[in-house]
Design an enzyme around this catalytic site. Structure first.
Site, PDB file in Angstrom:
ATOM      1  N   GLU A 200       1.325  -0.934   0.023  1.00  0.00           N
ATOM      2  CA  GLU A 200       0.203  -0.048   0.024  1.00  0.00           C
ATOM      3  C   GLU A 200       0.846   0.925   0.673  1.00  0.00           C
ATOM      4  O   GLU A 200       1.654   1.251   1.135  1.00  0.00           O
ATOM      5  CB  GLU A 200      -0.844  -0.024   0.991  1.00  0.00           C
ATOM      6  CG  GLU A 200      -2.180   1.355   1.324  1.00  0.00           C
ATOM      7  CD  GLU A 200      -2.810   1.178   2.350  1.00  0.00           C
ATOM      8  OE1 GLU A 200      -3.052   0.123   2.981  1.00  0.00           O
ATOM      9  OE2 GLU A 200      -3.444   2.017   2.526  1.00  0.00           O
TER      10      GLU A 200
ATOM     11  N   ARG B 282       6.278 -13.983   9.131  1.00  0.00           N
ATOM     12  CA  ARG B 282       6.313 -11.749   8.970  1.00  0.00           C
ATOM     13  C   ARG B 282       7.404 -11.642   9.717  1.00  0.00           C
ATOM     14  O   ARG B 282       7.726 -12.915  10.400  1.00  0.00           O
ATOM     15  CB  ARG B 282       5.424 -11.215   8.697  1.00  0.00           C
ATOM     16  CG  ARG B 282       5.529 -10.726  10.443  1.00  0.00           C
ATOM     17  CD  ARG B 282       3.928  -9.618  11.144  1.00  0.00           C
ATOM     18  NE  ARG B 282       4.629  -8.521  10.868  1.00  0.00           N
ATOM     19  CZ  ARG B 282       3.417  -7.669  10.146  1.00  0.00           C
ATOM     20  NH1 ARG B 282       2.984  -8.392   8.873  1.00  0.00           N
ATOM     21  NH2 ARG B 282       3.988  -6.629   9.158  1.00  0.00           N
TER      22      ARG B 282
ATOM     23  N   LYS C 120       4.615   1.041   9.739  1.00  0.00           N
ATOM     24  CA  LYS C 120       4.629   1.826   9.403  1.00  0.00           C
ATOM     25  C   LYS C 120       4.349   3.211  10.481  1.00  0.00           C
ATOM     26  O   LYS C 120       4.838   4.095  10.268  1.00  0.00           O
ATOM     27  CB  LYS C 120       3.839   1.779   8.256  1.00  0.00           C
ATOM     28  CG  LYS C 120       4.483   1.314   6.917  1.00  0.00           C
ATOM     29  CD  LYS C 120       3.175   1.221   5.824  1.00  0.00           C
ATOM     30  CE  LYS C 120       3.210   0.283   4.808  1.00  0.00           C
ATOM     31  NZ  LYS C 120       2.189  -0.286   3.888  1.00  0.00           N
TER      32      LYS C 120
HETATM   33  P1  ATP Z   1       3.169  -2.902   8.138  1.00  0.00           P
HETATM   34  O1  ATP Z   1       2.111  -3.392   9.113  1.00  0.00           O
HETATM   35  O2  ATP Z   1       4.820  -2.652   8.501  1.00  0.00           O
HETATM   36  O3  ATP Z   1       2.407  -1.122   8.557  1.00  0.00           O
HETATM   37  P2  ATP Z   1       2.250  -3.716   5.842  1.00  0.00           P
HETATM   38  O4  ATP Z   1       1.668  -4.844   6.057  1.00  0.00           O
HETATM   39  O5  ATP Z   1       0.389  -3.045   5.868  1.00  0.00           O
HETATM   40  O6  ATP Z   1       3.238  -3.139   6.755  1.00  0.00           O
HETATM   41  P3  ATP Z   1       1.983  -3.719   3.587  1.00  0.00           P
HETATM   42  O7  ATP Z   1       2.108  -2.402   2.298  1.00  0.00           O
HETATM   43  O8  ATP Z   1       0.122  -3.879   3.666  1.00  0.00           O
HETATM   44  O9  ATP Z   1       2.347  -2.995   4.598  1.00  0.00           O
HETATM   45  O10 ATP Z   1       2.609  -5.020   2.744  1.00  0.00           O
HETATM   46  C1  ATP Z   1       3.183  -5.259   1.820  1.00  0.00           C
HETATM   47  C2  ATP Z   1       2.552  -6.897   1.429  1.00  0.00           C
HETATM   48  O11 ATP Z   1       4.313  -7.002   1.865  1.00  0.00           O
HETATM   49  C3  ATP Z   1       2.610  -7.662   2.324  1.00  0.00           C
HETATM   50  O12 ATP Z   1       1.870  -8.891   1.625  1.00  0.00           O
HETATM   51  C4  ATP Z   1       3.081  -7.603   3.748  1.00  0.00           C
HETATM   52  O13 ATP Z   1       1.615  -8.711   3.725  1.00  0.00           O
HETATM   53  C5  ATP Z   1       4.328  -7.506   3.504  1.00  0.00           C
HETATM   54  N1  ATP Z   1       5.241  -7.511   4.742  1.00  0.00           N
HETATM   55  C6  ATP Z   1       4.697  -6.112   5.916  1.00  0.00           C
HETATM   56  N2  ATP Z   1       5.727  -6.229   6.322  1.00  0.00           N
HETATM   57  C7  ATP Z   1       6.254  -7.491   6.828  1.00  0.00           C
HETATM   58  C8  ATP Z   1       7.452  -8.326   7.781  1.00  0.00           C
HETATM   59  N3  ATP Z   1       7.272  -8.035   8.652  1.00  0.00           N
HETATM   60  N4  ATP Z   1       7.580  -9.228   7.038  1.00  0.00           N
HETATM   61  C9  ATP Z   1       7.510 -10.126   5.777  1.00  0.00           C
HETATM   62  N5  ATP Z   1       6.459  -9.367   5.099  1.00  0.00           N
HETATM   63  C10 ATP Z   1       6.060  -8.226   5.321  1.00  0.00           C
END
Ligand code: ATP
Ligand code: MG
Length: 574
Positions: free
Chosen positions: A43, A271, A281
């Site tokens: 996102e 994750r 974030k």
């Molecule tokens: P955050 O939770 O850190 O704010 P997010 O998951 O909201 O990040 P997205 O932009 O939705 O951020 O993530 C894009 C992709 O990255 C998704 O498929 C998510 O599952 C993956 N992702 C995010 N954080 C991690 C992590 N710590 N380890 C592995 N994959 C991740």
């Protein structure tokens, strides 16, 4: 987790995992006719971090290995929080990591028309209805983990009425929150995600790509599965928190069978959690906006922009992703695993240079005042083909302050009054006098040198001394700004439990000093990395370095200086 036995830097060596097993099996059964198509779906509401790198390396890595393709898809359904700045930064990060999405740069917003048409299809088939309860009422009626939800009074609304309302929602006739579109599944489902989730809400906001065309926006759970299907994704990989959403993913695509091109398989993996780091974030934004760091690319942050500026190489991050692997079990990885990956890469590819961070003046009493001579220093100890460079020697030198002790402790073999050391690539010197200021500070030390001990000559082999220290000729050395970065948090689990992660900020995470380096480093290009011998790996800062005037960031020390700290607290090393 720390796997010292892996020394091969190649990231081509394939470690198997449960996702590969699924793909291998699909290949055997011909499920996707051999096709592997993955996607990385960020996102655009913030900068990517090292956790995202795990997902990027996994998705693009699988596509590469199986000769498939990986899409970069922006999941841009929340216009209030999203911005083009983030889109640009994410593209730059993914490309920097070494991955190519080719023609597959997509946006969920590209599918708004289709998503809308499919929603009408769901209404027409009695699978969705417009609900006119407000958000609080919907939440109240949702039930809990232990009690079922209640049907909305609008649930049995006539199809024609829902359709009319939905079309008028689209036309912008209603204010935000007046109605929502919900799918009709089961308000008594033990899985709360299946209790008639909302798939469209009214939002009168401008979208960075579709402008003011829409006043309704689709929700993530509906958008994501449909976007995957429209892009012909085969394996839709996401983190474990989406496991409970998988029934909804499958339900939506089952309703659209025959209308969307395929039904991808959602597969969840654990994750990345990294010690001494925060990764959400929201917290990263707080650190940036709260002034705890100096921007999204602050070298202490776990953002990809930050680790890049810190001196991490794309290869070291790919190696890290490879080494930590993928599994279904949530776990913590110690940040030293990441640091070791960088050390391994830079040990191979970083030329050696000399720097003196905390200078102590050394005067060679028996060396002629105006004389100087060349010493030869290899650019890499294991790579003679990289050649040597000249290290000029003269009467006044700098050494590190902690390479001298007036009262040496037991086992200290470096310089002390009356003791001898080798100046690396040069001569053996002996300390004959300590010069102090009136308040007792050591200002300089006087030494004599033995002209018959120059490195590389026959004489050098005849004399052995235990200490071997680095040095610079004072009049040839270049002064530069150096930033000694350390971990941003002093606590391995800064956001564990109820504590506020800000209380764990390490007050010593950045120290700026004026250091002396070899003259040749005035030519260092932004992002060029070096090993400063006996000190650590440094990178010429990509933003602040100017032609002839580099600024150096310490990427990592030569060894893990935190190991003791963690162990003494009895905390797990991941
Ligand atoms: P955050 O939770 O850190 O704010 P997010 O998951 O909201 O990040 P997205 O932009 O939705 O951020 O993530 C894009 C992709 O990255 C998704 O498929 C998510 O599952 C993956 N992702 C995010 N954080 C991690 C992590 N710590 N380890 C592995 N994959 C991740
Ligand atoms: Mg998310």
């Amino acid at each position: 987790m720390k796997d010292k036995s892996v020394t091969n830097l190649s990231t081509d060596s394939i470690t198997s995992n449960f996702i590969r097993s699924i793909i291998d099996n699909d290949k055997r059964t011909g499920k996707w006719l051999g096709r592997v198509e993955t996607r990385f779906p960020p996102e655009p509401n913030g900068y990517l971090h090292i956790g995202h790198a795990k997902s990027i390396c996994l998705n693009f890595g699988l596509a590469n290995d199986y000769k498939g393709v990986c899409h970069l898809r922006f999941d841009d359904t929340n216009p209030e929080k999203e911005a083009q700045e983030y889109v640009d930064a994410i593209c730059e990060n993914v490309a920097w990591l070494g991955f190519d999405w080719g023609k597959h740069l997509h946006y969920s917003s590209d599918y708004f028309d289709k998503l809308y048409a499919f929603a009408e299809h769901l209404i027409n088939h009695g699978k969705a209805y417009v609900d006119s309860l407000n958000a609080d009422e919907i939440r109240e009626q949702r039930g809990t983990l232990t009690s079922p939800g209640k049907n909305s009074p609008y649930r049995e609304r006539a199809v024609a009425e829902s359709l009319d309302l939905f079309q008028r929602m689209r036309a912008g006739e209603f204010s935000d929150g007046a109605h929502v579109l919900r799918v009709k599944i089961d308000m008594a489902s033990p899985n709360i995600n299946m209790r008639d989730p909302v798939i469209y809400r009214i939002r009168h906001v401008h979208h960075q790509r579709t402008g003011d065309k829409w006043s309704i926006y689709p929700m993530y759970d509906y958008t994501h599965c449909v976007s995957d299907a429209l892009e012909n994704i085969t394996h839709s990989l996401c983190t474990l928190e989406f496991e409970d959403h998988r029934p909804l993913y499958d339900w939506v695509l089952d309703q659209l069978q025959g209308i969307v091109p395929c039904h991808p398989q959602q597969i969840e993996f654990a994750r990345l959690n990294l010690t001494y780091t925060v990764m959400s974030k929201r917290k990263l934004i707080e650190l940036v906006e709260g002034g705890n760091v100096e921007g999204w690319d602050d070298p202490r942050l776990s953002t990809l922009a930050g680790v890049r500026r810190r001196g991490y190489t794309p290869k070291s991050i790919r190696l890290f992703a490879d080494r930590i692997g993928v599994s279904k079990a949530d776990s913590w990885i110690d940040v030293s695993v990441l640091e070791d990956c960088l050390r391994e890469d830079l040990n191979e590819c970083a030329p050696r240079r000399i720097a003196v961070l905390r200078p102590l003046k050394v005067i060679i009493d028996n060396y002629p005042d105006d004389q100087q001579e060349d010493c030869q220093a290899p650019n890499h100890p294991q790579k003679p083909e990289w050649g040597k460079r000249v290290a000029p020697f003269s009467k006044v030198l700098y050494i590190e302050r902690d390479d001298f002790m007036e009262q040496p402790s037991k086992g200290y073999f470096r310089l002390s009054p009356g003791a001898e050391v080798r100046l690396r690539y040069a001569f053996i010197i002996k300390c004959v006098q300590v010069e102090k200021s009136t308040d007792g500070e050591i200002e300089a030390i006087h030494c004599t040198y033995d002209p018959d001990t120059k490195s590389g000559t026959a004489g050098a082999a005849k004399r052995k001394v235990k200490g071997n220290i680095h040095w610079l000729s004072a009049k040839h050395a270049l002064q530069v700004e150096a930033r000694l970065y350390d971990r941003l948090f002093a606590d391995a689990y800064p956001d564990a439990g109820s504590k506020n992660y800000r209380e764990s900020l390490n007050p010593d995470s950045k120290e700026t000093i004026i250091a002396y380096v070899e003259q040749s480093l005035s030519e260092a290009e932004p992002e060029q990395r070096f090993q400063f011998e006996r000190i650590g790996y440094f990178v010429a800062d990509r933003i602040d370095s100017q032609s002839g005037k580099p600024v150096f960031n310490r990427a990592v020390t030569l060894r893990d200086s935190w190991e003791k700290v963690v162990d003494s607290k009895g905390q797990s090393k991941g």
